[in-house]
Motif scaffolding. Structure first.
Motif, PDB file in Angstrom:
ATOM      1  N   ILE A   7      86.733  -4.608  24.469  1.00  0.00           N
ATOM      2  CA  ILE A   7      87.040  -4.642  25.901  1.00  0.00           C
ATOM      3  C   ILE A   7      86.396  -5.866  26.536  1.00  0.00           C
ATOM      4  O   ILE A   7      87.007  -6.555  27.347  1.00  0.00           O
ATOM      5  N   LEU A   8      85.170  -6.158  26.163  1.00  0.00           N
ATOM      6  CA  LEU A   8      84.475  -7.321  26.704  1.00  0.00           C
ATOM      7  C   LEU A   8      85.193  -8.603  26.305  1.00  0.00           C
ATOM      8  O   LEU A   8      85.420  -9.479  27.141  1.00  0.00           O
ATOM      9  N   ARG A   9      85.584  -8.706  25.041  1.00  0.00           N
ATOM     10  CA  ARG A   9      86.302  -9.915  24.588  1.00  0.00           C
ATOM     11  C   ARG A   9      87.622 -10.080  25.337  1.00  0.00           C
ATOM     12  O   ARG A   9      87.985 -11.189  25.738  1.00  0.00           O
ATOM     13  N   GLU A  10      88.330  -8.979  25.536  1.00  0.00           N
ATOM     14  CA  GLU A  10      89.603  -9.023  26.266  1.00  0.00           C
ATOM     15  C   GLU A  10      89.380  -9.487  27.708  1.00  0.00           C
ATOM     16  O   GLU A  10      90.147 -10.298  28.236  1.00  0.00           O
ATOM     17  N   THR A  11      88.331  -8.999  28.340  1.00  0.00           N
ATOM     18  CA  THR A  11      88.034  -9.390  29.716  1.00  0.00           C
ATOM     19  C   THR A  11      87.657 -10.864  29.784  1.00  0.00           C
ATOM     20  O   THR A  11      88.134 -11.590  30.661  1.00  0.00           O
ATOM     21  N   ILE A  12      86.827 -11.323  28.863  1.00  0.00           N
ATOM     22  CA  ILE A  12      86.420 -12.730  28.850  1.00  0.00           C
ATOM     23  C   ILE A  12      87.633 -13.631  28.651  1.00  0.00           C
ATOM     24  O   ILE A  12      87.786 -14.643  29.336  1.00  0.00           O
ATOM     25  N   THR A  13      88.511 -13.265  27.745  1.00  0.00           N
ATOM     26  CA  THR A  13      89.709 -14.053  27.491  1.00  0.00           C
ATOM     27  C   THR A  13      90.581 -14.140  28.739  1.00  0.00           C
ATOM     28  O   THR A  13      91.221 -15.165  28.985  1.00  0.00           O
ATOM     29  N   ALA A  14      90.607 -13.093  29.540  1.00  0.00           N
ATOM     30  CA  ALA A  14      91.460 -13.057  30.733  1.00  0.00           C
ATOM     31  C   ALA A  14      90.857 -13.796  31.928  1.00  0.00           C
ATOM     32  O   ALA A  14      91.557 -14.030  32.909  1.00  0.00           O
ATOM     33  N   LEU A  15      89.582 -14.172  31.852  1.00  0.00           N
ATOM     34  CA  LEU A  15      88.993 -14.914  32.964  1.00  0.00           C
ATOM     35  C   LEU A  15      89.779 -16.202  33.192  1.00  0.00           C
ATOM     36  O   LEU A  15      90.107 -16.915  32.245  1.00  0.00           O
ATOM     37  N   GLN A  16      90.053 -16.503  34.440  1.00  0.00           N
ATOM     38  CA  GLN A  16      90.931 -17.624  34.768  1.00  0.00           C
ATOM     39  C   GLN A  16      90.276 -18.989  34.595  1.00  0.00           C
ATOM     40  O   GLN A  16      90.949 -19.961  34.303  1.00  0.00           O
ATOM     41  N   GLU A  18      87.907 -21.666  32.707  1.00  0.00           N
ATOM     42  CA  GLU A  18      87.319 -21.953  31.394  1.00  0.00           C
ATOM     43  C   GLU A  18      85.792 -21.969  31.479  1.00  0.00           C
ATOM     44  O   GLU A  18      85.106 -21.524  30.553  1.00  0.00           O
ATOM     45  N   GLU A  19      85.263 -22.455  32.585  1.00  0.00           N
ATOM     46  CA  GLU A  19      83.816 -22.494  32.782  1.00  0.00           C
ATOM     47  C   GLU A  19      83.222 -21.089  32.679  1.00  0.00           C
ATOM     48  O   GLU A  19      82.170 -20.892  32.073  1.00  0.00           O
ATOM     49  N   TRP A  20      83.897 -20.093  33.249  1.00  0.00           N
ATOM     50  CA  TRP A  20      83.424 -18.719  33.168  1.00  0.00           C
ATOM     51  C   TRP A  20      83.484 -18.212  31.738  1.00  0.00           C
ATOM     52  O   TRP A  20      82.553 -17.555  31.268  1.00  0.00           O
ATOM     53  N   ARG A  21      84.583 -18.502  31.057  1.00  0.00           N
ATOM     54  CA  ARG A  21      84.715 -18.057  29.656  1.00  0.00           C
ATOM     55  C   ARG A  21      83.611 -18.677  28.806  1.00  0.00           C
ATOM     56  O   ARG A  21      82.967 -17.990  28.008  1.00  0.00           O
ATOM     57  N   ASN A  22      83.376 -19.966  28.977  1.00  0.00           N
ATOM     58  CA  ASN A  22      82.328 -20.642  28.206  1.00  0.00           C
ATOM     59  C   ASN A  22      80.949 -20.065  28.508  1.00  0.00           C
ATOM     60  O   ASN A  22      80.135 -19.867  27.605  1.00  0.00           O
ATOM     61  N   ASP A  23      80.689 -19.788  29.792  1.00  0.00           N
ATOM     62  CA  ASP A  23      79.403 -19.207  30.174  1.00  0.00           C
ATOM     63  C   ASP A  23      79.200 -17.848  29.507  1.00  0.00           C
ATOM     64  O   ASP A  23      78.119 -17.545  29.008  1.00  0.00           O
ATOM     65  N   GLU A  27      76.382 -16.789  26.834  1.00  0.00           N
ATOM     66  CA  GLU A  27      75.501 -15.635  27.084  1.00  0.00           C
ATOM     67  C   GLU A  27      75.496 -14.693  25.876  1.00  0.00           C
ATOM     68  O   GLU A  27      74.452 -14.193  25.479  1.00  0.00           O
ATOM     69  N   ILE A  28      76.648 -14.468  25.300  1.00  0.00           N
ATOM     70  CA  ILE A  28      76.735 -13.613  24.115  1.00  0.00           C
ATOM     71  C   ILE A  28      75.941 -14.229  22.960  1.00  0.00           C
ATOM     72  O   ILE A  28      75.226 -13.530  22.244  1.00  0.00           O
ATOM     73  N   ASP A  29      76.040 -15.535  22.799  1.00  0.00           N
ATOM     74  CA  ASP A  29      75.349 -16.213  21.697  1.00  0.00           C
ATOM     75  C   ASP A  29      73.832 -16.256  21.864  1.00  0.00           C
ATOM     76  O   ASP A  29      73.113 -16.418  20.884  1.00  0.00           O
ATOM     77  N   THR A  30      73.328 -16.095  23.083  1.00  0.00           N
ATOM     78  CA  THR A  30      71.878 -16.202  23.287  1.00  0.00           C
ATOM     79  C   THR A  30      71.102 -15.161  22.492  1.00  0.00           C
ATOM     80  O   THR A  30      69.984 -15.430  22.054  1.00  0.00           O
ATOM     81  N   ILE A  31      71.682 -13.992  22.287  1.00  0.00           N
ATOM     82  CA  ILE A  31      70.945 -12.942  21.570  1.00  0.00           C
ATOM     83  C   ILE A  31      70.630 -13.374  20.143  1.00  0.00           C
ATOM     84  O   ILE A  31      69.583 -13.042  19.601  1.00  0.00           O
ATOM     85  N   ASN A  32      71.517 -14.166  19.551  1.00  0.00           N
ATOM     86  CA  ASN A  32      71.278 -14.647  18.191  1.00  0.00           C
ATOM     87  C   ASN A  32      70.139 -15.661  18.131  1.00  0.00           C
ATOM     88  O   ASN A  32      69.521 -15.842  17.083  1.00  0.00           O
ATOM     89  N   GLN A  33      69.858 -16.300  19.246  1.00  0.00           N
ATOM     90  CA  GLN A  33      68.753 -17.255  19.300  1.00  0.00           C
ATOM     91  C   GLN A  33      67.426 -16.554  19.581  1.00  0.00           C
ATOM     92  O   GLN A  33      66.377 -16.988  19.120  1.00  0.00           O
ATOM     93  N   SER A  61      72.091  -8.218  31.487  1.00  0.00           N
ATOM     94  CA  SER A  61      72.457  -9.557  31.949  1.00  0.00           C
ATOM     95  C   SER A  61      73.924  -9.864  31.660  1.00  0.00           C
ATOM     96  O   SER A  61      74.656 -10.367  32.516  1.00  0.00           O
ATOM     97  N   LEU A  62      74.348  -9.566  30.448  1.00  0.00           N
ATOM     98  CA  LEU A  62      75.724  -9.824  30.032  1.00  0.00           C
ATOM     99  C   LEU A  62      76.716  -9.048  30.886  1.00  0.00           C
ATOM    100  O   LEU A  62      77.683  -9.604  31.414  1.00  0.00           O
ATOM    101  N   LEU A  63      76.476  -7.756  31.061  1.00  0.00           N
ATOM    102  CA  LEU A  63      77.378  -6.936  31.855  1.00  0.00           C
ATOM    103  C   LEU A  63      77.320  -7.306  33.337  1.00  0.00           C
ATOM    104  O   LEU A  63      78.339  -7.277  34.028  1.00  0.00           O
ATOM    105  N   GLY A  64      76.141  -7.668  33.816  1.00  0.00           N
ATOM    106  CA  GLY A  64      76.026  -8.118  35.208  1.00  0.00           C
ATOM    107  C   GLY A  64      76.854  -9.362  35.458  1.00  0.00           C
ATOM    108  O   GLY A  64      77.554  -9.469  36.477  1.00  0.00           O
ATOM    109  N   LYS A  65      76.808 -10.301  34.515  1.00  0.00           N
ATOM    110  CA  LYS A  65      77.606 -11.527  34.651  1.00  0.00           C
ATOM    111  C   LYS A  65      79.098 -11.233  34.639  1.00  0.00           C
ATOM    112  O   LYS A  65      79.843 -11.768  35.459  1.00  0.00           O
ATOM    113  N   ILE A  66      79.544 -10.411  33.720  1.00  0.00           N
ATOM    114  CA  ILE A  66      80.984 -10.142  33.642  1.00  0.00           C
ATOM    115  C   ILE A  66      81.441  -9.416  34.897  1.00  0.00           C
ATOM    116  O   ILE A  66      82.537  -9.673  35.406  1.00  0.00           O
TER     117      ILE A  66
END
Length: 119
Positions: A7-16, A18-23, A27-33, A61-66
């Motif tokens: 659901i999160l991936r679908e929502t991110i993909t639908a963001l209009q 590109e800056e929001w999608r990249n952000d 944010e998702i990648d930060t947990i791996n760091q 943080s992730l859900l707050g941003k989305i």
């Protein structure tokens, strides 16, 4: 997936924007760091450790941003896109055919707990 993955991936993909999608992807990648250098805690002493607290904080943080982006997305549609489209198309076509296509998935990400107990 920790955060309603598909659901999160679908929502991110639908963001209009590109800056929001990249952000959101950043944010998702930060947990791996963060996690590799975060203490896991001691089970023997009932210490959930910094790792669990970090994951909970990251999810909030992730859900707050989305959720913020969903609000902004809706505002842009209502204030910019819909009025422009209505100048060129009949209102019923805009509201029944175009707008549903531009809208984000309806999921509300209610799992977000911003209360002190949820921290």
């Amino acid at each position: 997936d920790l955060v309603e993955g598909e659901i999160l991936r679908e929502t991110i993909t639908a963001l209009q924007l590109e800056e929001w999608r990249n952000d959101m992807h950043d944010e998702i990648d930060t947990i791996n760091q963060i996690l590799p250098t975060t203490d896991a805690g001691e089970r023997l002493y009932d210490d959930v450790g910094e790792k669990a607290r970090t994951i909970r904080s990251w999810i909030r943080s992730l859900l707050g941003k989305i959720m913020d982006y969903k609000v902004e997305h809706r505002r842009l549609l209502d204030e910019d896109v819909v009025p422009t489209l209505q100048r060129f198309l009949p209102q019923d076509i805009v509201m029944n055919s175009v707008l549903p296509f531009l809208d984000l998935p309806p999921y509300t990400f209610e799992a977000l707990d911003r209360t002190p107990e949820g921290r």
